[in-house]
Motif scaffolding. Sequence first.
Motif, PDB file in Angstrom:
ATOM      1  N   GLY A 272       1.011  -1.383   0.015  1.00  0.00           N
ATOM      2  CA  GLY A 272       0.053  -0.191  -0.301  1.00  0.00           C
ATOM      3  C   GLY A 272       0.946   1.518   0.414  1.00  0.00           C
ATOM      4  O   GLY A 272       0.754   2.266  -0.434  1.00  0.00           O
ATOM      5  N   GLU A 273       1.782   1.186   0.917  1.00  0.00           N
ATOM      6  CA  GLU A 273       3.324   2.692   0.336  1.00  0.00           C
ATOM      7  C   GLU A 273       3.592   2.838  -0.642  1.00  0.00           C
ATOM      8  O   GLU A 273       3.404   3.973  -0.653  1.00  0.00           O
ATOM      9  CB  GLU A 273       4.078   2.027   2.197  1.00  0.00           C
ATOM     10  N   ALA A 274       4.025   1.803  -1.383  1.00  0.00           N
ATOM     11  CA  ALA A 274       4.578   1.523  -2.792  1.00  0.00           C
ATOM     12  C   ALA A 274       3.331   2.333  -3.263  1.00  0.00           C
ATOM     13  O   ALA A 274       4.227   3.410  -4.018  1.00  0.00           O
ATOM     14  CB  ALA A 274       4.804   0.585  -2.952  1.00  0.00           C
ATOM     15  N   ALA A 275       2.410   1.812  -3.775  1.00  0.00           N
ATOM     16  CA  ALA A 275       1.175   1.714  -4.511  1.00  0.00           C
ATOM     17  C   ALA A 275       0.774   3.084  -4.538  1.00  0.00           C
ATOM     18  O   ALA A 275       0.707   4.142  -5.873  1.00  0.00           O
ATOM     19  CB  ALA A 275      -0.222   0.720  -4.724  1.00  0.00           C
ATOM     20  N   PHE A 276       0.100   3.730  -3.154  1.00  0.00           N
ATOM     21  CA  PHE A 276      -0.386   5.145  -3.385  1.00  0.00           C
ATOM     22  C   PHE A 276       1.128   6.031  -3.144  1.00  0.00           C
ATOM     23  O   PHE A 276       0.579   7.072  -4.081  1.00  0.00           O
ATOM     24  CB  PHE A 276      -0.428   5.912  -1.802  1.00  0.00           C
ATOM     25  N   ASN A 277       2.317   6.091  -3.563  1.00  0.00           N
ATOM     26  CA  ASN A 277       3.286   6.418  -4.036  1.00  0.00           C
ATOM     27  C   ASN A 277       3.700   6.531  -5.355  1.00  0.00           C
ATOM     28  O   ASN A 277       5.064   6.750  -5.764  1.00  0.00           O
ATOM     29  CB  ASN A 277       4.544   6.934  -3.180  1.00  0.00           C
ATOM     30  N   GLY A 278       2.955   5.982  -5.947  1.00  0.00           N
ATOM     31  CA  GLY A 278       2.837   5.921  -7.387  1.00  0.00           C
ATOM     32  C   GLY A 278       4.388   5.124  -8.397  1.00  0.00           C
ATOM     33  O   GLY A 278       5.116   5.161  -8.997  1.00  0.00           O
ATOM     34  N   ASN A 279       4.919   3.694  -7.248  1.00  0.00           N
ATOM     35  CA  ASN A 279       5.424   3.429  -7.588  1.00  0.00           C
ATOM     36  C   ASN A 279       4.911   1.536  -8.673  1.00  0.00           C
ATOM     37  O   ASN A 279       3.898   1.845  -8.392  1.00  0.00           O
ATOM     38  CB  ASN A 279       6.590   2.548  -6.747  1.00  0.00           C
ATOM     39  N   ILE A 333      -3.840   6.576  -8.158  1.00  0.00           N
ATOM     40  CA  ILE A 333      -5.826   6.566  -8.354  1.00  0.00           C
ATOM     41  C   ILE A 333      -6.668   5.241  -7.795  1.00  0.00           C
ATOM     42  O   ILE A 333      -7.494   4.711  -7.333  1.00  0.00           O
ATOM     43  CB  ILE A 333      -6.399   7.373  -9.616  1.00  0.00           C
ATOM     44  N   ASN A 334      -5.604   4.031  -8.388  1.00  0.00           N
ATOM     45  CA  ASN A 334      -6.257   2.814  -7.753  1.00  0.00           C
ATOM     46  C   ASN A 334      -6.286   2.331  -6.635  1.00  0.00           C
ATOM     47  O   ASN A 334      -7.331   1.703  -5.337  1.00  0.00           O
ATOM     48  CB  ASN A 334      -5.976   1.776  -8.799  1.00  0.00           C
ATOM     49  N   THR A 335      -5.219   3.121  -6.126  1.00  0.00           N
ATOM     50  CA  THR A 335      -4.581   2.915  -4.047  1.00  0.00           C
ATOM     51  C   THR A 335      -5.657   4.312  -3.792  1.00  0.00           C
ATOM     52  O   THR A 335      -6.737   3.585  -2.900  1.00  0.00           O
ATOM     53  CB  THR A 335      -3.110   3.538  -4.142  1.00  0.00           C
ATOM     54  N   ARG A 336      -5.925   5.393  -4.241  1.00  0.00           N
ATOM     55  CA  ARG A 336      -6.832   5.869  -3.816  1.00  0.00           C
ATOM     56  C   ARG A 336      -8.508   5.482  -3.434  1.00  0.00           C
ATOM     57  O   ARG A 336      -9.285   5.562  -2.581  1.00  0.00           O
ATOM     58  CB  ARG A 336      -6.981   6.967  -4.059  1.00  0.00           C
ATOM     59  N   ASP A 337      -8.779   4.889  -4.374  1.00  0.00           N
ATOM     60  CA  ASP A 337     -10.507   4.298  -4.948  1.00  0.00           C
ATOM     61  C   ASP A 337     -10.217   3.143  -4.194  1.00  0.00           C
ATOM     62  O   ASP A 337     -11.454   2.670  -4.177  1.00  0.00           O
ATOM     63  CB  ASP A 337     -10.648   4.246  -6.353  1.00  0.00           C
ATOM     64  N   ASN A 338      -9.809   1.985  -4.118  1.00  0.00           N
ATOM     65  CA  ASN A 338      -9.758   0.840  -3.711  1.00  0.00           C
ATOM     66  C   ASN A 338      -9.065   0.385  -2.184  1.00  0.00           C
ATOM     67  O   ASN A 338      -8.887  -1.205  -1.820  1.00  0.00           O
ATOM     68  CB  ASN A 338      -9.287  -0.047  -4.620  1.00  0.00           C
ATOM     69  N   PHE A 339      -7.775   0.939  -1.833  1.00  0.00           N
ATOM     70  CA  PHE A 339      -6.937   0.455  -0.948  1.00  0.00           C
ATOM     71  C   PHE A 339      -6.602   1.417   0.125  1.00  0.00           C
ATOM     72  O   PHE A 339      -5.922   1.255   1.197  1.00  0.00           O
ATOM     73  CB  PHE A 339      -5.538  -0.052  -1.393  1.00  0.00           C
ATOM     74  N   GLU A 340      -7.152   2.794   0.298  1.00  0.00           N
ATOM     75  CA  GLU A 340      -7.685   3.824   2.063  1.00  0.00           C
ATOM     76  C   GLU A 340      -7.734   2.742   2.402  1.00  0.00           C
ATOM     77  O   GLU A 340      -8.808   2.764   2.811  1.00  0.00           O
ATOM     78  CB  GLU A 340      -7.885   4.966   1.453  1.00  0.00           C
TER      79      GLU A 340
END
Length: 352
Positions: A272-279, A333-340
């Motif tokens: 989640g940390e990596a995805a939220f920050n665009g990796n 965007i996907n992380t904010r929509d589905n993993f927040e």
Amino acid sequence: MKKYFTLYWPGLQNFHLTKDVGLIPYVFQKHLNYEVSILCGKNEEHYDEVFTKNITLNFMDDEASVTSLLQKTDILMFIGLYDFNLNMIERFKSVNPNGKIYLKLDLNRYWLNRITFNDRSINLLSNNSLVSVESKNLKKIIDDTWPIKVEHIPNGFYDFFDSPLINYKDKENIILTVGRLGSYEKATEIIMEAFKIASEKLPDWKLKLVGPIEPGFNEYINNYLYKYYPKLQGRVIFTGPIYDRKLLMEEYKKSKVFCLTSRVEAFAQVFGEAAFNGNYIISSDVEGAIDITDDKKYGDIFQINNFEELSKKLISTCSNEKLLEQVCNDIQINTRDNFEWIKICKKINSFF
């Protein structure tokens, strides 16, 4: 009137508070208007005040206080299908028959194969209960083999800093990994061996490793950097542990690729940390990898322990600037929509 949410986690330590163990109670208190308590042993001299603010820690000093808390609890949360949790569920139901149970399985494929059911456990988990598993692949297996209903609820990310979307142009040619470096479970040597192979094709890239180093791993690092591959000095960087979350997020923001090489995971927090920050995420084939990459739409997956396969994926990915830039935007965007975590906790709450 506020409802009561209680987590039962006897082994609570400060490092748990930044993971799902601590973040779910935190969100239920801060965003969902619950009175929140944690039933735990006193395993720290002082618990982090940021994560325990407005949360009651009940150290189970006497039976009367535990019973009193159980009697007023609306939702009692557990992590893991363990005997000590089943015993507490039984106690909870005896003093609060209308109370609801939330069991978060925190499950990987190896634990899944060890779990068996009997009439007692089926009965305890069948009424007024939500049971969830973090990964889609295990949900499919469970649906075919378990005698109880299980929902898919992944782990997520909580944004403490109200962060804007990250611009790809602000990133650097960095492959990042974060974890307990050198532990058997994290398989740090796999990313190091893969980068050694890939580095010749990626002369402008660095590998950055964040986290505490297992004492037995120092010899491997010294041989790697000073005996066998001295040319990689300055390109393979060990930062040590970063406990300040804002500074840790800066490392994720700067990197373009995040690599997880673990041999076993349930659903790693670092996803989640990596995805939220665009990796762009390259992961070993562990639980959660399919979920966070949306079936490899935002990343790639390699066979556990296969550093040669990983090296090829590093070369192809890091050489594709267009892919990295596109995924940088889309995965955020996907992380904010589905993993927040706030949205995930609202979903949990909706079952009750």
